[in-house]
Motif scaffolding. Structure first.
Motif, mmCIF file in Angstrom:
data_model
loop_
_atom_site.group_PDB
_atom_site.id
_atom_site.type_symbol
_atom_site.label_atom_id
_atom_site.label_comp_id
_atom_site.label_asym_id
_atom_site.label_seq_id
_atom_site.Cartn_x
_atom_site.Cartn_y
_atom_site.Cartn_z
ATOM 1 N N MET A 79 0.841 -0.969 -0.204
ATOM 2 C CA MET A 79 0.024 -0.514 0.315
ATOM 3 C C MET A 79 0.388 1.323 -0.028
ATOM 4 O O MET A 79 1.873 1.260 0.845
ATOM 5 N N LYS A 80 0.410 1.810 -0.547
ATOM 6 C CA LYS A 80 1.247 3.447 -0.542
ATOM 7 C C LYS A 80 0.305 4.240 -0.171
ATOM 8 O O LYS A 80 -0.858 4.271 0.372
ATOM 9 N N ILE A 81 0.386 5.575 0.687
ATOM 10 C CA ILE A 81 0.227 6.628 0.809
ATOM 11 C C ILE A 81 0.491 7.735 0.355
ATOM 12 O O ILE A 81 1.604 8.134 0.098
ATOM 13 N N ASN A 82 -0.612 8.910 -0.011
ATOM 14 C CA ASN A 82 0.388 10.500 -0.601
ATOM 15 C C ASN A 82 -0.498 10.915 0.034
ATOM 16 O O ASN A 82 -1.176 10.632 0.897
ATOM 17 N N PHE A 83 -0.611 12.419 -0.224
ATOM 18 C CA PHE A 83 -0.740 12.955 0.594
ATOM 19 C C PHE A 83 -1.362 14.875 -0.457
ATOM 20 O O PHE A 83 -0.685 14.741 -1.431
#
Ligand code: ADP
Ligand code: MG
Length: 453
Positions: A79-83
């Protein structure tokens, strides 16, 4: 992997945040995760909202890989997180502050201005990080971010913030355990304690505090004995987990004549910076000040100031004070035209940080018909001494250079000579009414010198 037409990872995020809450200190959690809000989901990960790009950088540096690892552990697939950046209204409405907002019922601290509170501090993207760090420290002094160093140019709120930490800590710490001093006062107290043989009392005073706030540590440059004393104070407080906060007009790495061991102590904790406010924050600050000052200033005038006074908060305040004084004296409404007229000088001023010592020396020597080389040089005749002192004074007023740096530009003079010169001029301003208009004139010429050159 979940295969539906849309993804909703909000509960996955909730669980992730919950796990972090158990793994890191409360202070750290409040500071970082308190400002992280679930925004949206994508097939490949989660989008989180943060209050500023500064936060985004800090969080991705500190936590991104840990967060992604935890998401993967929980979800079972990468899973990736973006802002996304979503400005919050103010940190006061966010989680971190909560109950900090009661400056009035508390007993007053002798060295702290009661109006320097978090309540009166407007938070914008220029200072979110510094403000939230300060709030976190005031809630939980000594447990993390020790020491904290707040740095930034003149008039950007260093003194306000460091004192707000002290004011907000009053409910938890007894007043006599909270000490606020400027580095200058610290130095002077130390010197006189040696002179009258009471340095053991000095040591005792500073080594038994719970919260030590020292403003403007750039003043310590070149003061080796005071630095040494502060070093030992630091060690004593640090080892007993007592909180220290310092302010400085530049990053510690740019300080000159500071011993390595003290420098490394200043750099040990968290460094946060204050930047000049952007247009929106300038508007918010002006509105807040107007509310406090109770002066009727129309919106178009507020916009005029916010658009043109871009240097720092102190200048914004000065512009308002000038309008308020006019309103009082003349008892007329302040219109856009009167404001433009009254604030001409403010608007002409370019960013103060761009004024050089060189331009000051050129304008002052020109004004007194002296040669530029003589003003900078070693000659000690009376005709030169006063303009030189005035130029030194102006250099300290209009630039961010330290006394040591100013001395260097005036024939390598010692910083104490610069301090003496400033004192002389300040004394003379009080007794000689012709000096003030001269100084005002010179300041205008110095600012315009930059524009025209
Ligand atoms: P510094 O110590 O960095 O030179 P100060 O803390 O003295 O600056 O701030 C100058 C003035 O501007 C003070 O009156 C302070 O209350 C005000 N000020 C600075 N930043 C803010 C802010 N974010 N919100 C409200 N007032 C501010
Ligand atoms: Mg200050």
């Amino acid at each position: 992997m979940k295969k539906s037409s849309f993804w909703d990872y909000s509960s996955l995020w909730k669980e992730t945040a919950k796990q972090f809450k158990n793994e890191i200190s409360e202070q750290e959690y409040v500071m970082w995760f308190g400002n992280l809000v679930y925004a949206d989901s994508r097939e490949s990960g989660i989008i989180l909202a943060v209050p500023s790009s500064f936060y985004k950088d800090q969080i991705s540096q500190r936590y991104q890989s840990r967060i992604e690892k935890k998401l993967m552990d929980l979800q079972g697939s990468p899973m990736k997180i973006n802002f996304v950046i979503k400005k919050m209204q103010s940190a006061k409405t966010g989680k971190p502050t909560g109950s900090m907002a009661q400056p009035y019922k508390k007993p007053a601290h002798p060295q702290l201005k009661s109006e320097y509170t978090f309540d009166y501090f407007v938070i914008g993207e220029n200072n979110t990080f510094a403000a939230n760090a300060s709030i976190a420290i005031a809630r939980n002094p000594g447990s993390a971010y020790n020491p904290c160093l707040i740095y930034g140019g003149v008039g950007l709120g260093k003194t306000h913030l460091i004192q707000a930490i002290g004011n907000a800590a009053i409910p938890q710490l007894s007043i006599d355990k909270i000490v606020y001093v400027t580095a200058e006062t610290f130095t002077n107290e130390f010197i006189s304690s040696i002179q009258d043989g009471s340095s053991h009392l000095f040591k005792k005073k500073y080594r038994s505090v719970s919260l030590l706030l020292i403003d403007d540590i750039h003043f310590l440059q070149g003061k080796n004995q005071t630095q040494e004393e502060l070093f030992y104070t630091f060690e004593a407080l640090y080892n007993s987990s007592k909180q220290m906060v310092f302010t400085c007009d530049r990053p510690v790495s740019e300080l000159k004549e500071l011993t390595d061991r003290l420098r490394s102590r200043f750099e040990r904790g968290l460094s946060v910076d204050l930047q000049p406010p952007n247009y929106e924050t300038r508007m918010a600050i002006l509105k807040k000040k107007i509310e406090i000052m109770h002066v009727p200033i129309p919106d178009d005038v507020i916009e005029l100031i916010a658009r043109n006074v871009t240097t720092n908060v102190r200048d914004l305040e000065a512009a308002l004070t000038k309008l308020a004084a006019y309103g009082d004296l003349v008892d007329k409404d302040i219109t856009l035209d009167t404001a433009k007229n009254l604030l001409r000088d403010f608007f002409a001023a370019p960013k103060q940080r761009n004024i050089t010592i060189d331009s000051i020396q050129r304008v002052v020597s020109d004004y007194f018909s002296l040669s530029y080389a003589d003003l900078r040089g070693k000659k000690r005749t009376k005709a030169i001494a006063f303009p030189r002192q005035l130029a030194m004074y102006l250099a300290r007023e209009l630039t961010e250079y330290s006394t040591t740096e100013v001395g260097y530009e005036f024939g390598g003079r010692d910083h104490t000579t610069v301090m003496y010169a400033c004192q002389k001029i300040e004394d003379r301003i009080k007794t000689d009414s012709t000096l003030e208009p001269i100084i005002r004139n010179l300041k205008r010429n110095i600012r315009e010198y930059r524009i025209s050159s």
